[in-house]
Motif scaffolding. Structure first.
Motif, PDB file in Angstrom:
ATOM      1  N   UNK A  87      29.049  45.959  56.421  1.00  0.00           N
ATOM      2  CA  UNK A  87      28.624  46.960  57.339  1.00  0.00           C
ATOM      3  C   UNK A  87      29.468  47.174  58.368  1.00  0.00           C
ATOM      4  N   UNK A  88      29.517  48.714  58.940  1.00  0.00           N
ATOM      5  CA  UNK A  88      30.392  48.879  59.845  1.00  0.00           C
ATOM      6  C   UNK A  88      29.852  48.270  61.403  1.00  0.00           C
ATOM      7  N   UNK A  89      30.714  48.274  62.492  1.00  0.00           N
ATOM      8  CA  UNK A  89      30.269  47.856  63.606  1.00  0.00           C
ATOM      9  C   UNK A  89      29.280  49.062  64.016  1.00  0.00           C
ATOM     10  N   UNK A  90      28.255  48.854  64.950  1.00  0.00           N
ATOM     11  CA  UNK A  90      27.148  49.482  65.416  1.00  0.00           C
ATOM     12  C   UNK A  90      26.858  49.142  66.955  1.00  0.00           C
ATOM     13  N   UNK A  91      25.945  49.775  67.621  1.00  0.00           N
ATOM     14  CA  UNK A  91      25.504  49.620  68.688  1.00  0.00           C
ATOM     15  C   UNK A  91      24.555  48.176  68.674  1.00  0.00           C
ATOM     16  N   UNK A  92      24.052  47.997  67.421  1.00  0.00           N
ATOM     17  CA  UNK A  92      23.317  46.565  67.441  1.00  0.00           C
ATOM     18  C   UNK A  92      24.324  45.397  67.358  1.00  0.00           C
ATOM     19  N   UNK A  93      25.687  45.612  66.847  1.00  0.00           N
ATOM     20  CA  UNK A  93      26.546  44.486  66.569  1.00  0.00           C
ATOM     21  C   UNK A  93      27.597  45.309  66.708  1.00  0.00           C
ATOM     22  N   UNK A  94      28.441  45.035  67.751  1.00  0.00           N
ATOM     23  CA  UNK A  94      30.098  45.577  67.726  1.00  0.00           C
ATOM     24  C   UNK A  94      31.063  45.147  66.948  1.00  0.00           C
ATOM     25  N   UNK A  95      30.805  44.515  65.735  1.00  0.00           N
ATOM     26  CA  UNK A  95      31.643  44.291  64.821  1.00  0.00           C
ATOM     27  C   UNK A  95      31.345  44.414  63.389  1.00  0.00           C
ATOM     28  N   UNK A  96      32.065  44.611  62.550  1.00  0.00           N
ATOM     29  CA  UNK A  96      31.828  44.928  61.340  1.00  0.00           C
ATOM     30  C   UNK A  96      31.015  43.487  60.742  1.00  0.00           C
ATOM     31  N   UNK A  97      30.458  43.557  59.707  1.00  0.00           N
ATOM     32  CA  UNK A  97      29.847  42.200  59.266  1.00  0.00           C
ATOM     33  C   UNK A  97      29.643  42.430  57.565  1.00  0.00           C
ATOM     34  N   UNK A  98      29.478  41.226  56.885  1.00  0.00           N
ATOM     35  CA  UNK A  98      29.066  41.444  55.477  1.00  0.00           C
ATOM     36  C   UNK A  98      27.946  40.538  55.025  1.00  0.00           C
ATOM     37  N   UNK A  99      27.650  40.860  53.619  1.00  0.00           N
ATOM     38  CA  UNK A  99      26.675  40.123  52.925  1.00  0.00           C
ATOM     39  C   UNK A  99      27.406  39.914  51.528  1.00  0.00           C
ATOM     40  N   UNK A 100      27.292  38.691  51.164  1.00  0.00           N
ATOM     41  CA  UNK A 100      27.892  37.896  49.954  1.00  0.00           C
ATOM     42  C   UNK A 100      26.767  37.326  49.239  1.00  0.00           C
ATOM     43  N   UNK A 101      27.173  36.780  48.056  1.00  0.00           N
ATOM     44  CA  UNK A 101      26.238  35.982  47.121  1.00  0.00           C
ATOM     45  C   UNK A 101      26.186  34.670  47.863  1.00  0.00           C
ATOM     46  N   UNK A 102      24.986  33.833  47.739  1.00  0.00           N
ATOM     47  CA  UNK A 102      24.979  32.497  48.034  1.00  0.00           C
ATOM     48  C   UNK A 102      25.227  31.736  47.080  1.00  0.00           C
ATOM     49  N   UNK A 103      25.702  30.412  47.327  1.00  0.00           N
ATOM     50  CA  UNK A 103      26.276  29.489  46.477  1.00  0.00           C
ATOM     51  C   UNK A 103      25.488  28.322  46.920  1.00  0.00           C
ATOM     52  N   UNK A 104      24.612  27.615  45.871  1.00  0.00           N
ATOM     53  CA  UNK A 104      24.015  26.457  45.972  1.00  0.00           C
ATOM     54  C   UNK A 104      24.924  25.273  46.058  1.00  0.00           C
ATOM     55  N   UNK A 105      24.542  23.991  46.824  1.00  0.00           N
ATOM     56  CA  UNK A 105      25.181  22.925  46.771  1.00  0.00           C
ATOM     57  C   UNK A 105      25.134  22.104  48.104  1.00  0.00           C
ATOM     58  N   UNK A 106      25.623  21.016  48.475  1.00  0.00           N
ATOM     59  CA  UNK A 106      25.743  20.164  49.516  1.00  0.00           C
ATOM     60  C   UNK A 106      27.013  20.314  50.300  1.00  0.00           C
ATOM     61  N   UNK A 107      26.908  20.428  51.518  1.00  0.00           N
ATOM     62  CA  UNK A 107      28.609  20.096  52.011  1.00  0.00           C
ATOM     63  C   UNK A 107      29.193  18.685  51.569  1.00  0.00           C
ATOM     64  N   UNK A 108      30.564  18.891  51.345  1.00  0.00           N
ATOM     65  CA  UNK A 108      31.018  17.660  51.010  1.00  0.00           C
ATOM     66  C   UNK A 108      31.127  16.845  52.453  1.00  0.00           C
TER      67      UNK A 108
END
Length: 301
Positions: A87-108
């Motif tokens: 997503x490009x920057x906008x009035x709602x958030x002044x930075x580009x941002x992204x969506x990606x797939x979720x990966x299951x697991x517990x942090x090491x």
């Protein structure tokens, strides 16, 4: 954690996601509590996650990260996120941002999982697979770790000055003086470039941790072949480190240079996040403990 950091409440995150990706607008949102220092993380339904940069990023930067993520996923023997959209920057958030797939697991965990030789072997398999990727004429981009150790001399000195109340500063200074002079042990290879426990997901049964996923793969690119060996120092105790070293086939210079990169990274965590992000500071401290008590490295200091 950072001066000028961007903030985002849950309602605003939902509005941004629904506006840019209408097909996701009805999915439940859950903010993900993380020790990460780069993004606000919001889970979208069960299979996606939105990442909002805390310090801002351009569409071009996130497009490059998305390409690196997809390349990493194609090479990794373990699950890794893939890009869904930007997503490009906008009035709602002044930075580009992204969506990606979720990966299951517990942090090491650098304490709980430190003795897992199975995890060490998995990490070696990951590093070996990434090194096999074609560099395609690309070179180190000059950002962060993975180039010349001496480029970090001023920063490490500053970190040592700030950390005398947390570590054995004279001993650490003596060790860095030896590690920083190590030459590269070969040509650059493709590297994750940030193999810390916060980017490694584990699973398993009966207390036998196994690697099941890798996060934050947008920096995948050419770097010092020793750089990904930081995982050994951030996560594993001596016997498990030896398993990783043997499986990767790291010689003396390469192994010690990996320790140098772990030192550089850990020292930046120890004091900087002491108050603002204690888990990140604790990681730096545990890594420095491993470095300063390792028999081979102790002979250098």
């Amino acid at each position: 954690m950072h001066e000028g950091e961007l903030t985002l409440d849950d309602a605003a995150a939902g509005q941004l996601i629904a506006r840019r990706f209408p097909e996701l607008g009805e999915l439940p949102l859950r903010r993900v509590d993380t020790a990460g220092t780069v993004n606000t993380i919001v889970r979208v339904g069960d299979e996606l996650v939105a990442r909002f940069p805390l310090l801002g990023a351009s569409e071009a930067e996130l497009t490059g990260e998305a390409a690196a993520m997809d390349e990493f996923s194609s090479m990794s023997p373990f699950a890794a996120p893939r890009s869904f959209g930007i997503a490009p920057p906008s009035d709602g958030y002044p930075s580009a941002w992204s969506v990606q797939t979720w990966v299951e697991g517990e942090l090491a965990d650098p304490e709980r999982d430190a003795a897992s030789e199975l995890l060490a072997a998995d990490l070696a398999s990951l590093i070996t697979a990434l090194r096999a990727a074609d560099v395609r004429g690309r070179v180190f981009d000059g950002h962060g770790r993975g180039g010349d150790l001496l480029d970090h001399e001023e920063w490490v000195a500053h970190c040592l000055e700030q950390s005398g109340h947390l570590i054995d500063e004279p001993r650490a200074t003596a060790l860095w003086a030896r590690l920083r002079m190590l030459p590269p042990s070969g040509a650059d290879v493709m590297s994750h470039r940030d193999l810390t426990p916060f980017n490694l997901l584990v699973g398993g049964q009966d207390g036998a941790a196994r690697l099941c996923g890798v996060l934050d793969t947008g920096g995948f690119g050419p770097a010092d072949r020793a750089l990904d060996l930081v995982a050994a120092w951030h996560l594993l105790d001596a016997p498990a480190r030896q398993v990783l070293r043997d499986d990767v086939g790291a010689g003396e210079v390469e192994w010690r240079r990996g320790a140098a990169w772990a030192f550089q990274q850990a020292m930046g965590l120890v004091w900087y996040y002491e108050q603002s992000n204690p888990p990140m500071s604790a990681l730096g401290l545990s890594t420095m403990r491993r470095l300063l008590t390792d028999e081979e490295l102790s002979a250098l200091a």
